[in-house]
Design an enzyme around this catalytic site. Structure first.
Site, PDB file in Angstrom:
ATOM      1  N   SER A  43      42.156  33.382  39.641  1.00  0.00           N
ATOM      2  CA  SER A  43      41.238  33.836  38.615  1.00  0.00           C
ATOM      3  C   SER A  43      39.835  33.912  39.209  1.00  0.00           C
ATOM      4  O   SER A  43      39.249  32.889  39.560  1.00  0.00           O
ATOM      5  CB  SER A  43      41.265  32.845  37.448  1.00  0.00           C
ATOM      6  OG  SER A  43      40.093  32.960  36.696  1.00  0.00           O
ATOM      7  N   VAL A  51      33.309  25.648  49.408  1.00  0.00           N
ATOM      8  CA  VAL A  51      32.775  24.941  50.577  1.00  0.00           C
ATOM      9  C   VAL A  51      33.960  24.640  51.496  1.00  0.00           C
ATOM     10  O   VAL A  51      35.103  24.870  51.115  1.00  0.00           O
ATOM     11  CB  VAL A  51      32.064  23.621  50.220  1.00  0.00           C
ATOM     12  CG1 VAL A  51      30.639  23.852  49.778  1.00  0.00           C
ATOM     13  CG2 VAL A  51      32.831  22.849  49.175  1.00  0.00           C
ATOM     14  N   LYS A  82      33.441  24.650  67.848  1.00  0.00           N
ATOM     15  CA  LYS A  82      33.084  23.254  67.563  1.00  0.00           C
ATOM     16  C   LYS A  82      33.793  22.341  68.556  1.00  0.00           C
ATOM     17  O   LYS A  82      35.020  22.401  68.683  1.00  0.00           O
ATOM     18  CB  LYS A  82      33.520  22.937  66.121  1.00  0.00           C
ATOM     19  CG  LYS A  82      33.465  21.481  65.763  1.00  0.00           C
ATOM     20  CD  LYS A  82      33.823  21.231  64.316  1.00  0.00           C
ATOM     21  CE  LYS A  82      33.947  19.745  64.042  1.00  0.00           C
ATOM     22  NZ  LYS A  82      34.361  19.439  62.680  1.00  0.00           N
ATOM     23  N   LEU A 339      43.237  20.754  47.277  1.00  0.00           N
ATOM     24  CA  LEU A 339      42.532  19.807  46.411  1.00  0.00           C
ATOM     25  C   LEU A 339      43.376  19.366  45.213  1.00  0.00           C
ATOM     26  O   LEU A 339      43.127  18.309  44.632  1.00  0.00           O
ATOM     27  CB  LEU A 339      41.219  20.430  45.925  1.00  0.00           C
ATOM     28  CG  LEU A 339      40.244  20.829  47.044  1.00  0.00           C
ATOM     29  CD1 LEU A 339      39.068  21.605  46.481  1.00  0.00           C
ATOM     30  CD2 LEU A 339      39.755  19.593  47.798  1.00  0.00           C
TER      31      LEU A 339
HETATM   32  P1  FAD Z   1      39.775  25.855  45.287  1.00  0.00           P
HETATM   33  O1  FAD Z   1      38.939  26.459  46.330  1.00  0.00           O
HETATM   34  O2  FAD Z   1      39.072  25.195  44.146  1.00  0.00           O
HETATM   35  O3  FAD Z   1      40.721  27.003  44.706  1.00  0.00           O
HETATM   36  C1  FAD Z   1      41.385  26.843  43.478  1.00  0.00           C
HETATM   37  C2  FAD Z   1      41.963  28.169  43.079  1.00  0.00           C
HETATM   38  O4  FAD Z   1      42.730  27.998  41.891  1.00  0.00           O
HETATM   39  C3  FAD Z   1      40.917  29.246  42.767  1.00  0.00           C
HETATM   40  O5  FAD Z   1      41.360  30.497  43.249  1.00  0.00           O
HETATM   41  C4  FAD Z   1      40.920  29.282  41.240  1.00  0.00           C
HETATM   42  O6  FAD Z   1      40.543  30.529  40.728  1.00  0.00           O
HETATM   43  C5  FAD Z   1      42.380  28.987  40.968  1.00  0.00           C
HETATM   44  N1  FAD Z   1      42.626  28.490  39.621  1.00  0.00           N
HETATM   45  C6  FAD Z   1      42.284  27.287  39.096  1.00  0.00           C
HETATM   46  N2  FAD Z   1      42.672  27.223  37.803  1.00  0.00           N
HETATM   47  C7  FAD Z   1      43.290  28.386  37.538  1.00  0.00           C
HETATM   48  C8  FAD Z   1      43.889  28.943  36.376  1.00  0.00           C
HETATM   49  N3  FAD Z   1      43.938  28.277  35.228  1.00  0.00           N
HETATM   50  N4  FAD Z   1      44.410  30.184  36.467  1.00  0.00           N
HETATM   51  C9  FAD Z   1      44.375  30.893  37.613  1.00  0.00           C
HETATM   52  N5  FAD Z   1      43.814  30.430  38.732  1.00  0.00           N
HETATM   53  C10 FAD Z   1      43.272  29.197  38.687  1.00  0.00           C
HETATM   54  N6  FAD Z   1      37.308  20.949  54.062  1.00  0.00           N
HETATM   55  C11 FAD Z   1      37.284  21.070  55.397  1.00  0.00           C
HETATM   56  O7  FAD Z   1      38.343  21.172  56.020  1.00  0.00           O
HETATM   57  N7  FAD Z   1      36.093  21.088  56.068  1.00  0.00           N
HETATM   58  C12 FAD Z   1      34.908  20.919  55.433  1.00  0.00           C
HETATM   59  O8  FAD Z   1      33.859  20.969  56.075  1.00  0.00           O
HETATM   60  C13 FAD Z   1      34.921  20.710  54.026  1.00  0.00           C
HETATM   61  N8  FAD Z   1      33.773  20.484  53.346  1.00  0.00           N
HETATM   62  C14 FAD Z   1      33.844  20.201  52.008  1.00  0.00           C
HETATM   63  C15 FAD Z   1      32.698  19.805  51.311  1.00  0.00           C
HETATM   64  C16 FAD Z   1      32.769  19.448  49.965  1.00  0.00           C
HETATM   65  C17 FAD Z   1      31.544  18.986  49.247  1.00  0.00           C
HETATM   66  C18 FAD Z   1      33.998  19.549  49.267  1.00  0.00           C
HETATM   67  C19 FAD Z   1      34.095  19.228  47.807  1.00  0.00           C
HETATM   68  C20 FAD Z   1      35.137  19.951  49.943  1.00  0.00           C
HETATM   69  C21 FAD Z   1      35.077  20.248  51.314  1.00  0.00           C
HETATM   70  N9  FAD Z   1      36.232  20.586  52.027  1.00  0.00           N
HETATM   71  C22 FAD Z   1      36.177  20.746  53.376  1.00  0.00           C
HETATM   72  C23 FAD Z   1      37.487  20.775  51.328  1.00  0.00           C
HETATM   73  C24 FAD Z   1      37.747  22.266  51.152  1.00  0.00           C
HETATM   74  O9  FAD Z   1      36.678  22.864  50.471  1.00  0.00           O
HETATM   75  C25 FAD Z   1      39.030  22.487  50.386  1.00  0.00           C
HETATM   76  O10 FAD Z   1      40.062  21.741  50.958  1.00  0.00           O
HETATM   77  C26 FAD Z   1      39.415  23.931  50.430  1.00  0.00           C
HETATM   78  O11 FAD Z   1      38.384  24.754  49.990  1.00  0.00           O
HETATM   79  C27 FAD Z   1      40.636  24.176  49.591  1.00  0.00           C
HETATM   80  O12 FAD Z   1      40.363  24.238  48.245  1.00  0.00           O
HETATM   81  P2  FAD Z   1      41.531  24.667  47.291  1.00  0.00           P
HETATM   82  O13 FAD Z   1      42.019  26.002  47.709  1.00  0.00           O
HETATM   83  O14 FAD Z   1      42.512  23.564  47.190  1.00  0.00           O
HETATM   84  O15 FAD Z   1      40.801  24.753  45.867  1.00  0.00           O
END
Ligand code: FAD
Length: 504
Positions: A43, A51, A82, A339
């Site tokens: 979405s 990040v 890096k 996450l």
């Molecule tokens: P998200 O990026 O949050 O993606 C979630 C997805 O789910 C999105 O596409 C959203 O639209 C979708 N979604 C959610 N709810 C719904 C719904 N109801 N319907 C449809 N779609 C939905 N990792 C590293 O390896 N190195 C770093 O330097 C690093 N720095 C970071 C710094 C901070 C402060 C934080 C918080 C995290 C950091 N991370 C880092 C972790 C990294 O950002 C995450 O592991 C990575 O971005 C993966 O996120 P994700 O895909 O799990 O979640």
């Protein structure tokens, strides 16, 4: 369409299109050729966490597995190289050390190099200097130099190890293009409900706004902190590690590039947490990870802005989180990756690695429609242990400090740490032993760099060093240091290497 085996999963649904979702989609797209449909729902309105820019060397394996051309990837994501992480002010204010990728020196006759270094340091004649002088990644990083390692194991250059800093949004876009080309179907829309089998509780479909329904057999939850499927729907509880890792918020802001392109991440300890600095080709990523119990939001924001070395690009953005992980990462027909499964702060840049690890383990334990417990139990066993191993390594940085200049550092220095970390520290404190558990991410070289960098000195060293004459060892060490010094001096400057091979 290709014929599928009886019992084979034919429909995989990934919920979420952040780094985790698109990394999973790009890897699982190879199932499409075998007749499996892979659908990713995301979405744009909800967006991604946005990040996550620093990585560790294991990402090279993932990119290689997907057949990604490295120069094209570096160009597309504005990446830089890096060689490690510089930790400033962690042990004491004003002190810094580097946790480099790669190895220190060379072991002799089964005796680890750090044992030889400790003996030499104890005798003091000649002074061996910092252990980082015996690691090519460390010396090159300090000099701002970079080149790719040599494949020739005889060459010092073969000991170099590296990762990337990149723009995570551009990486997700890069992977999306690959996945879509390979047949992954992307569906834009918000998941508003989840259908489950009344008897087994298995997920049958996700419902989207606009009365759309997407059925699946295997669901990969990449929905971010919300943990829409594993947490909210299947009610798998969250185990908090806040007692050891109290940081629960971050401010993040990019800034203009300033000065030379350092080939390392910087993590500077602050009053109530730490600040990151991640140089990309086109900007610098910055953030302050802090404990809201020890500093208020505004003070943290000001500390971040005051520490920038170039002009801020826009207003800082706040993120909230809690360290910990779900009790299980695979439940019924749902696997949480990213996450949605857990969070460990980015001090050692491990989140993207944990995503990759989840994906490769899912691929090697890929289930049938029967979803037997063997694959699920093994997946949970190894993944949960991996989270704990990474957790312990991160806690070490906070706990092994001499800082007493704020309540935050007093808490970290005096807190009780997990038993598993105590066991590691016990082995180190006697005769500087470091054991790597099966499947453990961080190598003994990493533990040694951080333990020594944080000032944790063992009582003694391995008695096996007695079998090696001190004068010979001293000559051997001087030779290694000299070779590393000369090799690093001959490497191109980091930005020249990028300009020549892979500028964005
Ligand atoms: P998200 O990026 O949050 O993606 C979630 C997805 O789910 C999105 O596409 C959203 O639209 C979708 N979604 C959610 N709810 C719904 C719904 N109801 N319907 C449809 N779609 C939905 N990792 C590293 O390896 N190195 C770093 O330097 C690093 N720095 C970071 C710094 C901070 C402060 C934080 C918080 C995290 C950091 N991370 C880092 C972790 C990294 O950002 C995450 O592991 C990575 O971005 C993966 O996120 P994700 O895909 O799990 O979640």
């Amino acid at each position: 369409m290709t014929d599928t085996r009886p019992g084979q999963i034919t429909k995989v649904v990934i919920v979420g299109g952040g780094t985790a979702g698109w990394m999973a989609a790009a890897a699982l797209s190879r199932l499409v050729a075998g007749g499996v449909s892979v659908t990713l729902v995301e979405s744009e309105e909800i967006g991604t966490v946005g990040v996550g820019e620093a990585t560790i060397p294991s990402l090279l394996d993932y990119n290689r597995m997907l057949g990604i051309d490295e120069d094209a990837f570096v160009r597309a994501t504005g990446a830089t190289f890096k060689l490690g992480i510089e930790f400033r002010d962690w042990r004491r204010l004003g002190e810094a050390y580097l946790h480099p990728f790669g190895t220190h020196g060379r072991d002799i006759d089964g005796v680890s190099f750090h044992q030889l270094w400790l003996r030499q340091a104890a005798s003091g004649t000649p002074d061996p200097g910092p252990i980082g002088d015996y690691c090519l990644s460390s010396v090159a990083a300090r000099r701002g130099r970079f080149t790719r390692p040599s494949a020739n194991p005889q060459s010092v250059l073969s000991t170099l190890s590296y990762a990337f800093h990149f723009d995570a949004a551009l990486y997700a876009r890069f992977l999306r293009d690959m996945a879509e080309q390979d047949g992954v179907v992307r569906v834009e829309g918000r998941v508003v409900a989840v259908d489950r089998d009344a008897e087994t509780g298995f997920i049958e479909a996700v419902r989207l706004e606009g009365d759309r329904r997407i059925e699946g057999e295997l669901f990969v939850d990449c929905s971010g902190f919300r943990s829409l499927l594993l947490g909210e729907t299947l009610d798998v509880s969250f185990t908090s590690w806040k007692q050891w890792l109290p940081c629960d918020r971050a401010w993040a802001v990019p800034s203009a590039r300033q000065g030379p392109l350092t080939p390392y991440t910087r993590a500077t300890a602050d009053t109530a947490g730490w600040r990151w600095r991640i140089p990309l080709q086109h900007r610098v990523g910055n953030g302050y990870v802090y404990s809201s119990a020890h500093i208020d939001d505004d003070d943290a924001k000001q500390a971040l802005l005051a520490g920038l070395d170039g002009a801020a690009q826009g207003e800082p953005r706040q993120l909230r989180f809690e360290a910990g992980r779900r009790e299980r990462l695979w439940d019924r027909n749902c696997v949480a990756i990213g996450l949605s499964g857990g969070f460990l702060e980015p001090l050692e840049s491990t989140s993207i690695h944990l995503i990759q690890s989840g994906i490769t383990r899912l691929m090697s334990l890929f289930p049938d429609r029967g979803f037997g417990s063997a694959e699920r139990d093994e997946y949970n066993r190894v993944m949960l242990r991996e989270y704990e191993q990474v957790r312990d390594f991160i806690i070490l940085h906070y706990h092994a400090t001499e800082r007493s200049d704020s309540p935050f550092w007093d808490h970290c220095r005096t807190m009780t740490v997990p038993e598993s970390l105590l066991a590691k520290l016990g082995l180190w404190s006697g005769r500087a032993r470091v054991f790597r558990e099966q499947g453990e991410l961080f190598t003994p070289d990493s533990w040694v760099a951080v333990l020594l960098g944080q000032g944790v000195r063992p009582d003694s060293f391995d008695p096996l060093t007695a079998g090696l004459p001190p004068s010979e060892t001293a000559r051997f060490m001087a030779h290694i240091r000299d070779m590393i010094d000369k090799t690093a001096a001959a490497m191109p400057m980091h930005e020249d290497f990028i300009a020549q091979h892979c500028a964005a």
